[in-house]
Design an enzyme around this catalytic site. Structure first.
Site, mmCIF file in Angstrom:
data_model
loop_
_atom_site.group_PDB
_atom_site.id
_atom_site.type_symbol
_atom_site.label_atom_id
_atom_site.label_comp_id
_atom_site.label_asym_id
_atom_site.label_seq_id
_atom_site.Cartn_x
_atom_site.Cartn_y
_atom_site.Cartn_z
ATOM 1 N N GLU A 1 24.199 39.967 42.381
ATOM 2 C CA GLU A 1 24.540 40.509 41.065
ATOM 3 C C GLU A 1 25.953 40.038 40.743
ATOM 4 O O GLU A 1 26.932 40.587 41.254
ATOM 5 C CB GLU A 1 24.449 42.040 41.074
ATOM 6 C CG GLU A 1 23.062 42.559 41.413
ATOM 7 C CD GLU A 1 21.991 42.107 40.452
ATOM 8 O OE1 GLU A 1 22.342 41.653 39.336
ATOM 9 O OE2 GLU A 1 20.803 42.180 40.786
ATOM 10 N N CYS B 1 31.067 44.422 34.821
ATOM 11 C CA CYS B 1 30.483 43.079 34.856
ATOM 12 C C CYS B 1 29.675 42.762 33.613
ATOM 13 O O CYS B 1 29.510 41.591 33.264
ATOM 14 C CB CYS B 1 29.616 42.906 36.106
ATOM 15 S SG CYS B 1 28.241 44.063 36.230
#
Length: 467
Positions: A218, A252
């Site tokens: 990720e 993010c």
């Protein structure tokens, strides 16, 4: 890490062996998995205030309510989703074999893989540790967790929580810095989940390669927002402000930059100024999260210095203070592709805004760069949204808002290309941390008994199979 014993590198392999031997001796059944998740939820729920305090100390000031939402609500919601669906996900799925293989029957079983390693980041240190951990537990695995060294109090919170909930043969925590993380990634784990930057993700992948460790990466990248000419500027500003300045921009999937129709760029700037003033005025500074450490603060300041050098307009929406790591919400106009702001993931409270003449120009800009982790189209015109979706590819999308797709447990979360590989959350995570085991049960008498030399005796049967 104050008052915390750092894990020695030579302890990692022994810990992994202990976890794996214990798993092999008794793989968790449904009752064990459900009990583990239930106890984890109860213990975590009882410590929400302590969790928020630990994270705030690590950041030098983080909004308590943002911790309760992002690291509290999200974890509890994910565990609830796992508990609700666990029995059904574990149930073998009947698969049709087709007439050519009849009377055999087939099924697909979700089998645990063994020990799942989790390397968690610092920006959401609890959420991004416990969600993959809980999902791996639901899938019947044991877990080896490496929290971030940049949030040591949060790491210690996790260690204490997990030590209380799980025996050391089922869940273990490794504490330490970059050397420990590098050695951890090189362990022969049965699956490894890493959340962090694309640059470090490449190193993790290289470390895991000799063991052919399956990976869920990720990562991040530059997640764009595209504001179309029909969408109200005030509403866009409000929703962009939430996505960008939640957690001080250290997210993010935060909007990394905004593309807006050129004629309304200045109107969007003014609307964002009003949003920041209303949200983070002098009487409400506690709700504005600080930058996690001096190195990250210096990196962000370097981005602004570089932007000014390249002729961009920098608009600070408040005061910054290096001593307390308060980095003011900042807008940057006319940042060119040669600036660091437009080349690297920002991961902070700086928002570049660029105007576009035609929607296709905005789409072309997105496609000229790596595929982003998230994409945020703003338009009430379904055709325009579909045009954007049809011509781009990203890890996930929220239309007319930001961040929300991350929090919906039924949706897989993951990147594509440079923004990551694999996905988790909900069923996607359960499947990722399982081996989808195909099983065929043959009948006492079957046509396959005929498929043996001399084939001339069964040539008509073979031709029948080829129809």
């Amino acid at each position: 890490m104050e008052n915390t014993v750092v894990t020695r590198i030579d302890e990692l392999a022994a810990t992994l062996s202990r976890l794996h031997d214990s798993w092999q001796a008794r793989k968790p059944d449904y009752a064990q998995r459900r009990d583990d998740l239930t106890r984890l939820r109860a213990a975590f729920k009882a410590r929400l205030e302590a969790m928020a305090d630990a994270v705030s100390e690590d950041f030098g000031g983080r909004s308590k309510h943002e911790s309760l939402i992002a690291d509290g609500m999200t974890v509890l919601g994910e565990i609830d989703h796992l508990l609700k669906h666990l029995r059904g996900w574990m149930r073998p799925k009947r698969i049709g074999v087709g007439i050519k293989f009849w009377p055999a029957r087939a099924e697909l079983r979700a089998e645990p893989v063994g020990v799942v390693g989790v390397i968690a980041p610092w920006n959401y240190p609890i959420n991004l540790a416990l969600v993959p951990l809980a999902t791996a537990i639901a899938a019947g695995n044991h877990v080896f967790l490496k929290p971030s060294e940049h949030t040591p109090r949060s790491a210690e919170f996790l260690r204490e929580l997990l030590t209380e909930v799980f025996p050391p043969s089922r869940v273990a925590v490794a504490l330490g810095g970059a050397e420990i993380a590098a050695a951890f990634a090189a362990l022969p784990l049965d699956h490894l989940v890493f959340t962090g930057s694309t640059a470090i993700g490449r190193k993790v992948m290289a470390a895991a390669a000799p063991n052919l460790t399956p990976l869920t990466l990720e990562l991040g990248g530059k997640s764009p927002a595209i504001v179309c000419d029909d969408y109200p500027v005030e509403k866009a500003a409000a929703r962009l402000a939430t996505g960008k300045w939640f957690n001080g921009g250290q997210t993010c999937i935060a909007p990394d930059y905004v593309l807006v129709d050129a004629g309304r760029r200045d109107a969007l700037v003014e609307a964002l100024k009003r949003e920041v003033a209303a949200r983070y005025g002098s009487s409400n500074d506690a709700d504005y999260t600080r930058i996690v450490n001096d190195g990250q603060y210096a990196r962000l300041q370097g981005y602004l210095d570089d932007a000014r050098t390249h002729g961009a307009q920098v608009i600070a929406l408040g005061d910054s203070d290096p001593a307390t790591r308060r980095f003011a919400p900042t807008l940057v106009l006319d940042a060119g592709d040669d600036t660091k702001l437009m080349q690297e993931e920002i991961f902070g409270p700086i928002l570049p805004i660029r105007g576009y003449r035609h929607l296709d120009d905005a789409i072309a800009h997105v496609n000229a760069n790596d595929r982003p982790l998230a994409l945020y189209p703003f338009s009430h015109d379904r055709a325009q949204v579909e045009r954007i979706l049809g011509k781009t590819l990203s890890g996930g999308v929220t239309v007319n808002d930001t961040l929300l797709h991350f929090g919906i447990s039924a949706l897989p979360f993951g990147g594509v290309g440079a923004s990551g590989m694999g996905a988790y959350h909900g069923r996607a995570g359960f499947d990722a941390f399982s081996k989808q085991l195909p099983i065929v049960w043959q009948a006492r008498r079957a046509g396959s008994d005929l498929l043996k030399p001399p084939y001339s005796k069964v040539e008509r049967f073979i031709k029948l199979l080829l129809r």
